[in-house]
Design a protein around this motif. Structure first.
Motif, PDB file in Angstrom:
ATOM      1  N   TYR A  36      32.523  34.987  50.494  1.00 49.63           N
ATOM      2  CA  TYR A  36      31.330  35.254  49.600  1.00 49.63           C
ATOM      3  C   TYR A  36      31.646  36.421  48.384  1.00 49.63           C
ATOM      4  O   TYR A  36      31.212  36.405  47.360  1.00 49.63           O
ATOM      5  CB  TYR A  36      30.439  35.906  50.808  1.00 49.63           C
ATOM      6  N   VAL A  37      32.682  37.304  48.768  1.00 43.85           N
ATOM      7  CA  VAL A  37      32.911  38.414  47.790  1.00 43.85           C
ATOM      8  C   VAL A  37      33.461  37.515  46.505  1.00 43.85           C
ATOM      9  O   VAL A  37      33.007  37.926  45.426  1.00 43.85           O
ATOM     10  CB  VAL A  37      33.972  39.382  48.321  1.00 43.85           C
ATOM     11  N   SER A  38      34.692  36.704  46.730  1.00 41.03           N
ATOM     12  CA  SER A  38      35.114  35.932  45.609  1.00 41.03           C
ATOM     13  C   SER A  38      34.312  35.189  45.130  1.00 41.03           C
ATOM     14  O   SER A  38      34.021  34.962  43.629  1.00 41.03           O
ATOM     15  CB  SER A  38      36.502  35.171  46.091  1.00 41.03           C
ATOM     16  N   LEU A  39      33.190  34.560  45.450  1.00 40.49           N
ATOM     17  CA  LEU A  39      32.258  33.678  45.084  1.00 40.49           C
ATOM     18  C   LEU A  39      31.157  34.380  44.083  1.00 40.49           C
ATOM     19  O   LEU A  39      30.780  33.988  43.070  1.00 40.49           O
ATOM     20  CB  LEU A  39      31.236  32.701  46.143  1.00 40.49           C
ATOM     21  N   LEU A  40      30.740  35.680  44.643  1.00 38.89           N
ATOM     22  CA  LEU A  40      29.991  36.460  43.903  1.00 38.89           C
ATOM     23  C   LEU A  40      30.635  36.948  42.631  1.00 38.89           C
ATOM     24  O   LEU A  40      30.028  37.060  41.559  1.00 38.89           O
ATOM     25  CB  LEU A  40      29.267  37.709  44.639  1.00 38.89           C
ATOM     26  N   GLN A  41      31.746  37.330  42.823  1.00 41.50           N
ATOM     27  CA  GLN A  41      32.635  37.919  41.489  1.00 41.50           C
ATOM     28  C   GLN A  41      32.653  36.680  40.629  1.00 41.50           C
ATOM     29  O   GLN A  41      32.531  37.128  39.334  1.00 41.50           O
ATOM     30  CB  GLN A  41      33.895  38.430  41.971  1.00 41.50           C
TER      31      GLN A  41
END
Length: 639
Positions: A109-114
């Motif tokens: 989720y962190v990679s996707l939002l970034q």
């Protein structure tokens, strides 16, 4: 050179987002920096490389970075601050934003939002959650991210099927390979009506030109043997089939004719359903097998009357005479039932003559399928097919030495049929028509043609449904094995992906497609992109356009051709690994110029480039700068 990734290069051409105008919708989350403050909580906020004047809910400080949520876009953009600024005016953490949205704080989720923030993609809680779920089923996380970016930047429907369609284009799986994989799976399962139709179309598209030529020649031989009213021609074709090994030299013609009739009578041929004479034949074969004299007389009489009453007068002569003779012999008890091989042969050849007359008269587009049903009775070994293929490519001197006059005539007739059915590369109009036929057969234009058919109900709607895409959808609606479902979905996503990339954006048109091609014994896939401004009738302007295509050939290997037209003046760039490309092409350039002049085009230059990294980068930059697709908002699909 990564020429195999040419499709990816084509569809990622609008990746640069610096000049993309901002669009907002309620609920969207953006990252911004406060630049200026005005009275009444109005502020100038920088989002990416652009600035926007917005109404804020609370007072903020200049130079602070925040995550904002769009509340309204009526009249003026209204922004809600999602959390306090980070330390020293820095943007708050992505992790905190995920918590505030009640989304899992995981690595994915962190990679996707970034990624969304870096690419300046519109963020909502739902889009992040849905995208994360889709990425779980994606073979490649990076390809999945690129698929999501394409989906949002091209303003496509945010659905799972659209996502899978776009990611299928990003993979290096040729369409022909996906077709072959599905064919393999279908052959291992119990056939259905839709799988049989799909298998026939896919087989036709994926076989090599050599195999196609052999099949056409073989069907021509079978047709001449079984249906020719010329007994010499029929005998010649039969002996030719024996000499090439398709029929054993020990087999009697009578038994083979009967086998052919029984095989055809069992076939489910849609094209015969409009013919009363041909529909009665399976019934006739079954009645003869049971030996019912009264029913056989009744059926033959019915067939005789249908032929006599034929309004078009195309089904009479020897065929009718033979049927009347057999009928008379049965009535007078001159022959026993069931009919023996000799009597059945006479009746069968009369029936096959009717079959040939009917299919020719009705001008059926797939009339050859009638004779294809009979091919399984032949011994189609590699040796027999090779022998036939060699004869088809003998010159006249060799034919004269090895074959009789009747056999030479037969071979020359087969050569004419092959020339008409094969890819005629020397004929530009024929190549255009055959590529267009492939596009339609795959179903790349299915929805567009269906819409036209709805506007014109008198058109041929049935044939439009007999293409790969609608048949895939029909197959997936049935109870099929997981292996068939997976292979069918992959092919359907591939087709739909190319349709989604073929866009009408404002005054511009872009059409991208891939079709399987064969060069003698070599299989390949042709990938093309057409782009340019549209004319008043909605077509690409031939005076100002660009065509870019990619082929992987047996000798030339990976080849990219970039063709640019400005006011009907043409510049061509050919990118290929070979250093002798200019020398190989030299003998054809003068002829190319002459042929272009005939269609009112002028060849300005031909450049030959070796695909060094800088050339590929230059090509991608040129595509990106000239397509201008990313600078126009709104998409109207022209599928």
């Amino acid at each position: 050179m990564r020429a195999s990734n040419i499709v990816q290069d084509l569809i990622t051409q609008d990746k640069r987002t610096t000049n993309r105008p901002l669009t907002f919708r309620p609920g969207q989350i953006i990252s911004g920096k406060v630049l200026k403050l005005f009275p009444n909580q109005i502020a100038e906020v920088q989002v990416g490389s652009q600035k926007v004047i917005a109404q804020l809910e609370v007072g903020l400080s200049v130079n602070d970075r925040h995550f904002f949520q769009v509340q309204s876009i009526d009249g003026q953009v209204q922004l809600k601050v999602l959390e306090s600024p980070g330390l020293n005016g820095k943007q708050p953490s992505v992790e905190n934003l995920l918590k505030q949205l009640n989304l899992p704080v995981t690595k994915e989720y962190v990679s996707l939002l970034q990624f969304f923030l870096r690419e300046q993609l519109p963020i909502t809680k739902d889009t992040i959650h849905m995208a994360a779920e889709w990425l779980k089923s994606s073979d490649s996380f990076q390809e999945g991210l690129e698929g999501i970016r394409l989906l949002l930047t091209k303003q496509l429907p945010f659905t799972k099927d659209v996502f899978h369609s776009l990611t299928s284009i990003l993979k290096n799986e040729p369409m022909s390979l996906l077709m072959e994989n599905l064919l393999t799976q279908i052959k291992g399962e119990i056939p259905t009506e839709s799988s049989n139709k799909l298998s026939a179309i896919l087989t036709e598209m994926t076989i090599t030109e050599k195999e196609k030529i052999s099949n056409i020649a073989l069907m021509k031989l079978v047709k001449d043997w079984l249906s020719s009213p010329d007994q010499l021609k029929s005998k010649t074709a039969f002996h030719f089939l024996q000499n090439t090994g398709f029929i054993s030299t020990n087999a009697s013609e009578e038994s083979m004719v009967q086998q052919g009739l029984e095989k055809w009578a069992k076939a489910d041929l849609v094209q015969t359903k409009s013919s009363p004479a041909l529909n009665i034949i399976p019934e006739l074969v079954e009645i003869n097998r049971t030996g019912s004299r009264e029913e056989l007389i009744l059926t033959l009489t019915k067939l005789q009357n249908i032929i006599k009453n034929d309004a078009n007068g195309g089904m009479d002569s020897k065929a009718l005479s033979e049927i009347q003779k057999v009928l008379s012999d049965i009535r007078n008890s001159n022959i026993a039932l069931p009919l023996n091989e000799r009597d059945m042969k006479a009746l069968a050849q009369a029936i096959f003559q009717l079959l040939a007359q009917e299919t020719d008269r009705m001008e059926l587009p797939n009339g050859t399928a009638v004779w294809k049903q009979i091919l399984p009775i032949l011994n189609q070994t590699h040796q027999s097919l090779s022998k036939l293929d060699n004869m088809l490519f003998m010159d006249q001197a060799e034919l004269s030495t090895n074959l009789s006059n009747e056999e030479q005539t037969l071979i020359n007739q087969m050569k004419n049929d092959i020339k008409l059915a094969g890819m005629q590369w020397e004929n530009s109009h024929a190549v255009k028509d055959q590529i267009k036929h492939l596009i339609q057969s795959i179903g790349l234009s299915y929805e567009h043609e269906l819409l036209s058919a709805l506007k014109n109900p008198e058109g041929d709607t049935a044939n439009k449904a007999e293409t790969v895409k609608p048949l895939l959808m029909q197959l997936l609606s049935e109870e099929v094995s997981p292996a068939i479902k997976d292979a069918a979905e992959k092919l359907l996503f591939k087709i739909t992906g190319f349709q989604l990339l073929s866009q009408e954006v404002g005054p511009l048109l872009q059409y991208v497609f891939q079709v399987p091609l064969s060069f003698r014994e070599i299989k390949s896939d042709l990938t093309m992109q057409w782009s340019g401004r549209k004319t008043e009738n909605g077509k690409i302007d031939p005076n100002f356009c660009r065509v870019l295509f990619y082929l992987n050939l047996n000798q030339l290997k990976e080849t990219i051709v970039d063709l640019q037209v400005q006011n009907r003046v043409m510049n061509i760039s050919i990118i290929n690994e070979r250093t002798d490309m200019r020398m190989l092409a030299a003998p054809f350039i003068a002829q190319l110029k002459e042929n272009l002049i005939k269609i009112n085009y002028q060849l300005s230059s031909i450049a030959f480039e070796k695909p060094k990294d800088e050339n590929v980068n230059k090509l991608k930059e040129t595509i990106s700068s000239r397509s201008a697709m990313s600078h126009v908002n709104g998409v109207d699909f022209r599928i």
